[in-house]
Design a protein around this motif. Structure first.
Motif, short mmCIF file in Angstrom:
data_model
loop_
_atom_site.label_atom_id
_atom_site.label_comp_id
_atom_site.label_asym_id
_atom_site.label_seq_id
_atom_site.Cartn_x
_atom_site.Cartn_y
_atom_site.Cartn_z
N LYS A 1 0.84 -1.20 0.00
CA LYS A 1 0.00 0.00 0.00
C LYS A 1 0.87 1.25 0.00
CE LYS A 1 -4.10 -1.75 2.43
NZ LYS A 1 -4.90 -1.61 3.65
N LEU A 2 1.92 1.24 0.82
CA LEU A 2 2.84 2.38 0.87
C LEU A 2 3.49 2.62 -0.49
CD1 LEU A 2 4.65 1.90 4.29
CD2 LEU A 2 3.63 4.01 3.47
N SER A 3 3.92 1.56 -1.11
CA SER A 3 4.57 1.67 -2.41
C SER A 3 3.62 2.24 -3.46
CB SER A 3 5.08 0.30 -2.86
OG SER A 3 5.68 0.39 -4.11
N THR A 4 2.40 1.74 -3.48
CA THR A 4 1.40 2.20 -4.44
C THR A 4 1.07 3.67 -4.21
OG1 THR A 4 0.44 -0.01 -4.54
CG2 THR A 4 -0.93 1.80 -5.31
N GLU A 5 0.88 4.04 -2.96
CA GLU A 5 0.53 5.43 -2.63
C GLU A 5 1.68 6.37 -2.96
OE1 GLU A 5 -2.06 8.25 -1.89
OE2 GLU A 5 -2.61 6.16 -1.59
N GLU B 1 3.94 5.95 -5.32
CA GLU B 1 4.00 6.10 -6.78
C GLU B 1 2.96 7.11 -7.26
OE1 GLU B 1 6.28 4.99 -8.93
OE2 GLU B 1 7.32 4.19 -7.17
N ALA B 2 1.76 7.05 -6.68
CA ALA B 2 0.71 8.01 -7.04
C ALA B 2 1.14 9.43 -6.65
CB ALA B 2 -0.60 7.65 -6.36
N PHE B 3 1.71 9.56 -5.45
CA PHE B 3 2.19 10.87 -5.00
C PHE B 3 3.27 11.40 -5.93
CE2 PHE B 3 5.70 13.00 -2.82
CZ PHE B 3 5.07 14.18 -2.46
N LYS B 4 4.22 10.56 -6.27
CA LYS B 4 5.34 10.96 -7.12
C LYS B 4 4.85 11.43 -8.49
CE LYS B 4 9.63 9.20 -9.02
NZ LYS B 4 10.46 8.01 -9.23
N ALA B 5 3.94 10.68 -9.08
CA ALA B 5 3.41 11.05 -10.40
C ALA B 5 2.70 12.39 -10.35
CB ALA B 5 2.47 9.96 -10.90
N ASP B 6 1.85 12.59 -9.35
CA ASP B 6 1.10 13.84 -9.23
C ASP B 6 2.02 15.01 -8.91
OD1 ASP B 6 -1.38 12.80 -9.88
OD2 ASP B 6 -1.81 12.23 -7.82
N ALA B 7 3.01 14.80 -8.05
CA ALA B 7 3.94 15.87 -7.70
C ALA B 7 4.75 16.30 -8.92
CB ALA B 7 4.86 15.42 -6.57
N GLU B 8 5.17 15.33 -9.73
CA GLU B 8 5.92 15.67 -10.94
C GLU B 8 5.06 16.45 -11.92
OE1 GLU B 8 7.50 11.95 -12.34
OE2 GLU B 8 9.12 11.98 -10.86
N LYS C 1 -3.12 15.33 -1.04
CA LYS C 1 -3.97 14.30 -0.43
C LYS C 1 -3.17 13.01 -0.24
CE LYS C 1 -8.28 11.75 -0.98
NZ LYS C 1 -7.71 10.50 -0.48
N SER C 2 -2.39 12.66 -1.24
CA SER C 2 -1.57 11.45 -1.14
C SER C 2 -0.57 11.57 0.00
CB SER C 2 -0.81 11.20 -2.44
OG SER C 2 -1.67 10.76 -3.44
N GLU D 1 1.27 9.70 5.21
CA GLU D 1 1.56 9.94 6.62
C GLU D 1 0.84 8.91 7.50
OE1 GLU D 1 1.43 13.60 9.83
OE2 GLU D 1 0.04 13.64 8.15
N LYS D 2 -0.42 8.67 7.21
CA LYS D 2 -1.19 7.68 7.98
C LYS D 2 -0.60 6.28 7.83
CE LYS D 2 -5.46 10.30 7.53
NZ LYS D 2 -6.75 10.38 6.85
N LEU D 3 -0.26 5.92 6.59
CA LEU D 3 0.31 4.60 6.35
C LEU D 3 1.66 4.44 7.02
CD1 LEU D 3 -0.64 4.11 2.59
CD2 LEU D 3 -1.53 2.82 4.52
N LEU D 4 2.48 5.48 7.01
CA LEU D 4 3.79 5.41 7.66
C LEU D 4 3.66 5.28 9.17
CD1 LEU D 4 5.72 7.97 5.48
CD2 LEU D 4 6.18 5.51 5.66
N LYS D 5 2.68 5.94 9.75
CA LYS D 5 2.44 5.79 11.19
C LYS D 5 2.01 4.36 11.50
CE LYS D 5 1.46 10.56 12.37
NZ LYS D 5 0.48 11.53 12.85
#
Length: 58
Positions: free
Chosen positions: A7-11, A13-20, A36-37, A42-46
């Motif tokens: 889940k962390l990896s998928t999220e 990748e989505a963050f990275k694509a949108d940030a770019e 949002k990602s 942050e929640k997943l890392l906690k």
């Protein structure tokens, strides 16, 4: 734990694509999605920290 890492990896990748997209093309909607990602990450890392500590105590 493996599912959480996926889940962390998928999220991320989505963050990275949108940030770019936000940086390269000034896409405002992508910036909103990236923010949002980041909150979801942050929640997943906690959660990862919590699970990881529990696993290390075994």
């Amino acid at each position: 734990m493996k599912e959480l890492i996926e889940k962390l990896s998928t999220e991320f990748e989505a963050f990275k694509a949108d940030a770019e997209l936000q940086v390269e093309k000034s896409n405002k909607a992508a910036g909103t999605r990236a923010r949002k990602s980041s909150l979801d990450l942050e929640k997943l890392l906690k959660e990862f920290r919590k699970v990881s500590l529990e696993e290390s105590k075994k």
